[in-house]
Design a protein around this motif. Structure first.
Motif, PDB file in Angstrom:
ATOM      1  N   LYS A   1      -8.784  -2.540  -3.283  1.00  0.00           N
ATOM      2  CA  LYS A   1      -9.831  -2.116  -2.346  1.00  0.00           C
ATOM      3  C   LYS A   1      -9.373  -1.014  -1.394  1.00  0.00           C
ATOM      4  N   HIS A   2      -8.101  -1.009  -1.049  1.00  0.00           N
ATOM      5  CA  HIS A   2      -7.628  -0.083  -0.015  1.00  0.00           C
ATOM      6  C   HIS A   2      -6.541   0.872  -0.488  1.00  0.00           C
TER       7      HIS A   2
ATOM      8  N   GLU B   1      -8.510  -7.598   5.925  1.00  0.00           N
ATOM      9  CA  GLU B   1      -9.002  -6.737   6.996  1.00  0.00           C
ATOM     10  C   GLU B   1      -8.059  -6.759   8.195  1.00  0.00           C
TER      11      GLU B   1
ATOM     12  N   ILE C   1      -4.942  -4.690   7.470  1.00  0.00           N
ATOM     13  CA  ILE C   1      -5.203  -3.254   7.476  1.00  0.00           C
ATOM     14  C   ILE C   1      -5.405  -2.736   8.903  1.00  0.00           C
TER      15      ILE C   1
ATOM     16  N   LEU D   1       0.823  -1.206   0.000  1.00  0.00           N
ATOM     17  CA  LEU D   1       0.000   0.000   0.000  1.00  0.00           C
ATOM     18  C   LEU D   1       0.863   1.265   0.000  1.00  0.00           C
TER      19      LEU D   1
END
Length: 444
Positions: free
Chosen positions: A159-160, A390, A393, A128
């Motif tokens: 998604k992130h 999840e 993150i 990320l």
């Protein structure tokens, strides 16, 4: 148009394969600049790899400028393509991913089970960060990810992450297609396999040669043990004949971890006790490879690179970049957003599927509803993957524990707890999201 390629994880032993692919395609995929990027710990490897790459380029007599750096931001300026092949924590972390589960009587594998979970936890935050840099510095660049677990990492990015020009690739569909070509004694371009599922949990639903359905014959070859499309990091066991007859599709090599669990576990525990895990074997292979790479007389990719389990990842990546650049509209198997291709799964889930490759990215071909024999397993694995993302993150150990007990390779709640705690501690340096309070206390 002169193109710039940035290879993050440039000190990887796979880099010469990317360089070979770029050289081979130079006349119609004009990469003029390649920058290898690595971190402090990888400086010696990236130096050696860059020197080999320069010799390969000189020997091929193509005008490609190659350099290496630890400054990622500087490297990304004006990049058209960014490939990422990182291993957070190196092979020592991989060894822990394999050894700790095996010590508890669970399968220890770098992209599946507990090992795959912790590889994802270490990798996703770093990926990320890379995506944020790309979005800021070279927003038009394509990020081609072949860092494992490729499907989970690619979904986390889409998604992130802020950068949406992301595609994941894997060598397993590539290997399967080439093995089918060898079995039928045809050029690989005459082979089409309909792939459907998830990275490392994908199935070959149909096999066509020259547009003719040859699926039954391909399964017949599997029944007779004449197909082996496993990478070198997976020693294949024979498939149960009833399993193949009832499946009526091509399994991929990683399916043995799920459908031959006890046999694989027994084999891996024996290897763990007697000669070590795959990580140790890879360390030996890497040592030999870099000795060869450091030989000033070597100016091509050593054949020994094929002993690495991820060989041909780079070939798949180079083919993909070439098709994106040319808007080729050919069909390749990639990890991309579902967008209704498999109605069993969410629209925004990342799947591994045949896609038309356009300048704007992959367009997944419609697969339709999965057969009942696999749909439940695929849905369950996807739910597990989303829990892992999840957890990576949020750093929430309750979510992590839920992911652990949902994984079919961790069939014990108590072992899930023990392995989770031990691996969190072992990888603490690379998992700051799970130790926020500890980090805060240390800075008082």
């Amino acid at each position: 148009m002169a193109l710039k390629l940035v290879i993050i994880g440039g000190g990887s032993s796979y880099t010469p394969e990317i360089i070979e692919g770029i050289i081979k395609r130079y006349q119609h995929f004009p990469v003029k600049e390649v920058v290898l990027v690595d971190i402090e710990e990888g400086e010696e490897k990236v130096r050696i790899t860059s020197e080999l790459a320069k010799r390969m380029i000189k020997h091929a007599d193509v005008p490609i400028e190659l350099s290496y750096t630890k400054d990622r931001a500087r490297a990304l300026k004006h990049a058209d393509f960014v490939t990422v092949q990182i291993r957070v924590g190196g092979l020592n972390a991989r060894s822990l991913d394999e050894r700790i589960p095996l010590s508890h009587g669970l399968i220890g594998q770098e992209t599946n089970g507990a090992g795959g979970i912790f590889k994802a936890l270490r990798t996703i935050p770093v990926m990320l960060d890379i995506a944020r840099d790309i979005k800021e510095i070279c927003p038009e660049a394509w990020l081609i990810n072949f860092t494992n677990p490729a499907g989970i990492v690619t979904e986390a990015l889409l998604k992130h992450g802020p950068h949406q020009k992301v595609i994941g690739v894997c060598n397993i569909p590539y290997n399967m297609k080439n093995s089918i070509a060898e079995i039928f004694d045809v050029n690989v371009n005459r082979v089409m396999i309909e792939f459907a599922g998830l990275n490392h949990f994908v199935f070959g639903q149909k096999v066509w040669i020259d547009g003719v359905d040859r699926t039954e014959e391909a399964i017949g070859h599997l029944l007779n043990d004449t197909i082996d499309y496993s990478p070198s990091n997976i020693a294949m066991l024979p498939w149960n004949r009833q399993f193949l007859r009832s499946l009526r599709m091509l399994p991929n090599p990683y399916h043995q971890y799920y459908y031959q669990y006890e046999d694989v576990l027994a084999k891996d525990i024996e290897a763990y006790k007697n000669k070590g895990t795959r990580a140790e074997a890879v360390m030996d292979v890497e040592k030999q490879l870099f000795e060869k790479y450091n030989d000033a007389d070597i100016h091509e990719k050593p054949k020994e690179l094929e002993e690495r389990g991820g060989a041909y990842y780079s070939e798949a990546a180079c083919s993909l970049m070439n098709s994106l650049y040319h808007h080729s509209m050919d069909i390749q198997t990639v990890n991309t957003l579902n967008r209704g291709s498999i109605p069993d799964l969410p629209h925004d889930a990342v799947i591994e599927v045949n896609s038309v490759i356009t300048k704007s990215g992959p367009i997944p071909l419609t697969v339709g509803k999965l057969p009942d024999s696999i749909s439940g397993a695929v849905i369950s694995i996807k739910k597990f993957e989303q829990l892992v993302i999840e957890a990576a993150i949020t750093g929430d150990d309750n979510i992590l524990y839920s992911a652990m007990i949902m994984n079919p390779l961790i069939p014990s709640d108590h072992k899930a707890q023990s392995v989770m705690n031990e691996m969190l501690e072992a990888h603490k340096r690379y998992l700051p999201q799970f130790f926020k309070e500890a980090v805060h206390d240390e800075t008082k």
